[in-house]
Scaffold this active site. Structure first.
Site: not given
Ligand code: MIG
Length: 795
Positions: A406, A409, A480
């Site tokens: 995650d 980016e 998200d």
């Molecule tokens: O915005 O790790 O897209 O799936 O649950 C918070 C917490 C950071 C973003 C991810 C989401 C995940 C969340 N993360």
């Protein structure tokens, strides 16, 4: 900018053209793929997406007339003029892609003279003119063009009239049509013009822009703020061929482990371990199949990657192994940000070895993410990737089955990283502007390679950010989204366009991540998720519970129904992924991929094909219990639920109460089914079911089914089985012959029997290898089982 043509020289498959101000190389990759390159920044192409450029030597000619150079392959004609203007034609000199000769000139935007500041003060976003790009190519727009691909974008299937930016972006606001960028950057699109398709892959990792007639409908353009001019023109004429060639360049999704096609349950956050175990128990108690559970960021010790919070998970190894015994695989999140914390091993190692991106003065760059002050591994550097790959062992040793990447980016709590953060691009020192869009790509690659090395199984990696080619390493989810009907609707064109961008293995957060889901929305969303290769329900911390049973009995029943249907379809999905390895065709397909001749399919946003043979027309609006469906021209379609046959090329209205997702099977299809299991591997599959939809006029139907161990790389050494099912209608069209051919056998397990379920026929007698066998008719479907017989004759 380029000036006049001065001359050219052909060296093997490359044509070096000297222009007044700039040199250019045109490379003939194959009869149907041509690369156009000008070293505006670097001498070499240095693609991040293409790892092994597969040049197919072919005959071509190069001619020079007074104002142009003409290149001709067996499939394409290309004229190159002064200023590096390029026109591309098919073999018969039909124009496919013509450079635009006029100036860039925006549509009128009134109001810039006054009111600007005030409106901005109120919070309106105002467009401040057009982007000036260092690299840019303008192409002439024709009225009848359609544009697809562009990776993960909001909005509709056809992108004509819109502008998109390739700059991996984590924007927590609800994703809407006007967003120019999301988490993934895939600078590739497919154009469709008079039923002929071509693709353009603009292989530039800097912030790039694609304006598809938004600035002005006379032209479309692509360009980037920096980097080389480097694009591939990929001819079709079918979209399937474009996709096949594009994925031949950038790679295809390797076969996943079979369990990854099962249902997956996620939530931020399943902690402490009692909660995780409770969830697992609910699935089994409630008879809802499930293969994977996820741990989000809170399983870690203070958000330190590769650690566990010992209070929440005192004994992760034991917990995970217990879950595994019940068929649950656990996938853990790993973010890129490494906590700045002396004494924390990952941080210390990274600092000692110079593994982190730095500022311009070579000081490790620090920003804020979940663990507070954190550093960013320099993933574009192979040394760093090797280190990150090694770290995967830590998680694998705990018994983790997959890694979820995650925030890559890369995201931070202070917006994008500054332009001048320094990365080491495998020996070339460069900056964030060039590496931003491939940061997630390289993180996935490192993760993939580490898991592969330490488990020797097919790695399961799931990533949020990616670039062209990431499909070789990772599955993706679309970030998200929110529990909004609008987001369910939007997910269909988004997933179809991801498929048209080489991403085969993808899915959205079923039920929606942010905001509170409703019973009805989850019921409809699971009906879509059932057909997406990644089938994962996920929701955010603080939102309402969203597990299949979190609402009422009806919602739970609907979840169970579609999750079970998914488990029946596992062999069909697996076959589709296996076939994809040579075709490049994704699981979720836009209709025109198979029905390019049928213009009615060009703008269908709310139906998709799952593989070649299943058309899904989900209900994506609240309160709706009927919808219009277009069935493409070229074959008949069978309603999966009622077995009613419809002619293609027509619009029908289907009643769809909440528990019904309209599904149509292509007449002529053979769909393999497995028995329903609580999880993949629970049962030894000794009998394969073949759900057959014969067509009266199909003289011959062939379906190839693939079987292997579903987890190792042995298949690469040839350890698998292939079964061919061939159906021939008899001359009088009443009966048919089915031939079962074990076409290839190298994997030890084999089916003992095949159960046939044949729709829409009324046999009087069935012979297996000449012997009459018994058959039943259950709800109008003819059923029988055969073991070693190879020829079945239905009369
Ligand atoms: O915005 O790790 O897209 O799936 O649950 C918070 C917490 C950071 C973003 C991810 C989401 C995940 C969340 N993360």
């Amino acid at each position: 900018m380029f000036g006049k043509i001065r001359g050219f020289e052909q060296v093997d498959n490359k044509i070096h053209i000297e222009f007044e101000n700039q040199n250019v190389i045109v490379e003939i990759i194959s009869t149907s793929i041509i690369n156009f390159f000008s070293p505006l920044k670097r001498e070499e192409r240095l693609s991040k997406a293409i790892e092994d450029l597969n040049v197919k030597q072919c005959n071509f000619s190069v001619d020079s007339k007074k104002d142009k150079i003409t290149i001709a392959t067996d499939k394409l004609n290309v004229n190159i003029f002064d200023d590096f203007k390029v026109d591309i034609y098919d073999y018969n000199w039909n124009i496919l892609c013509e450079d635009y000769r006029g100036d860039r000139k925006s549509f009128v935007r009134r109001g810039a003279e006054g009111g600007w500041d005030v409106a901005a003060e109120e919070g309106h976003e105002l467009k401040d003119g057009d982007n000036e790009l260092k690299v840019q190519v303008l192409k002439k727009m024709e009225n009848d063009m359609y544009f697809y691909g562009f990776g993960e974008k909001t909005g509709h299937l056809n992108k004509k009239g819109y502008h998109y930016k390739m700059w991996n972006t984590d924007n927590p606001n609800p994703h809407v049509e006007s967003f120019e960028a999301l988490y993934k950057s895939i600078p590739f699109f497919i154009g469709l013009k008079e039923k002929q398709a071509f693709g353009i892959f603009f292989d530039n990792t800097f912030e790039s822009h694609f304006d598809i007639g938004k600035e002005n409908s006379d032209y479309y353009y692509f360009g980037a703020v920096d980097g080389n001019l480097d694009y591939y023109f990929i001819y079709g004429p079918s979209m399937k061929e474009v996709l096949n060639r594009y994925t031949d360049l950038t790679g295809r999704t390797p076969l996943p482990q079979l369990w990854t096609l099962g249902y997956q349950q996620c939530r931020w956050a399943y902690v402490p371990e009692q909660r995780l175990i409770e969830i697992a128990k609910e699935f089994r108690n409630r008879d809802i199949p499930c293969d994977a559970l996820y741990l989000d960021i809170d399983y870690m010790d203070g958000y330190r990657v590769f650690t566990w919070d010992k209070n929440k998970f005192p004994n992760p190894k034991e917990t995970l192994s217990e879950l595994k015994q019940n068929g649950f695989k656990v996938v853990t999140i790993i973010d890129p940000g490494v906590k700045k914390d002396k004494g924390y091993e990952i941080y210390d190692e990274g600092i000692k070895n110079g593994y982190f991106a730095t500022d311009k003065d070579n000081i490790p760059y620090v920003n804020k993410v979940w663990p507070g002050d954190a550093l960013y591994p320099d993933f574009p550097n192979e040394r760093v990737r090797n280190w990150w790959a090694e770290n995967q062992k830590i998680m694998m040793d705990y018994g983790v089955s997959g890694i979820w990447n995650d925030m890559n980016e890369p995201a931070s709590f202070n917006g994008p990283l500054p332009d001048n953060v320094v990365f080491n691009n495998d020996g070339i020192i460069t900056d964030h502007r060039e590496m931003h869009n491939v940061f997630g790509h390289y993180m996935s690659k490192a993760t993939y390679e580490g898991i592969k090395k330490y488990t020797n199984k097919r790695p399961f990696v799931i990533t949020r950010a990616c670039y062209a080619g990431t499909q070789k390493y990772s599955t993706v989810w679309t970030g998200d989204n929110q529990s909004l009907w609008e987001h369910l609707r939007m997910s269909l064109p988004m997933l179809m366009n991801l498929g048209l961008s080489g991403i085969t293995f993808c899915g959205t957060d079923v039920g929606g991540f942010g905001f509170d889901c409703t019973a009805e929305l989850l019921s409809r969303w699971v009906q879509v998720g059932c057909f997406t290769p990644l089938f994962r329900n996920h929701s955010s911390i603080m939102t309402r519970d969203q597990e299949p049973w979190a609402f009422d009995k009806q919602t739970e029943d609907i979840n169970r129904k579609y999750i079970k249907l998914r488990y029946k379809l596992i062999p069909y999905l697996y076959d589709t992924l296996w076939k994809q390895k040579s075709s490049g065709l994704p699981v979720i397909r836009a209709l025109m991929l198979h029905y390019q001749e049928d213009e009615n399919t060009y703008e269908i946003n709310d139906e998709f094909l799952c593989g070649e043979n299943i058309l899904v027309a989900p209900v994506v609006e609240q309160g709706k219990t009927a919808r219009m469906i277009y069935l493409p021209k070229g074959n008949n379609w069978v309603d999966y639920w009622t077995k009613e046959v419809f002619q293609g090329g027509e619009y029908i209205v289907k009643e769809a109460p909440l528990d019904l997702c309209p599904i149509y099977i292509k007449q002529g299809a053979i769909i393999p089914n497995y028995p329903i299991q609580n999880y993949i591997g629970e049962k030894k599959i000794e009998e394969l079911t073949l759900d057959i939809y014969p067509a009266a006029n199909d003289r011959e139907i062939k379906y190839v089914h693939y079987q292997d161990d579903g987890e190792s790389f042995e298949y690469r050494k040839g350890v698998y089985n292939l079964y061919e099912f061939l159906i021939k209608r008899n001359d009088d069209l009443n009966g048919m012959t089915i031939t079962i051919n074990k076409a290839y056998r190298a994997y030890r397990d084999n089916y003992h029997s095949f159960k046939f379920k044949i729709n829409n026929i009324k046999p009087t007698e069935i012979l297996a290898d000449g012997r009459a066998i018994e058959f039943k008719i259950v709800e109008g479907i003819v059923e029988f089982v055969v073991e070693n017989e190879t020829e079945i004759c239905i009369k």
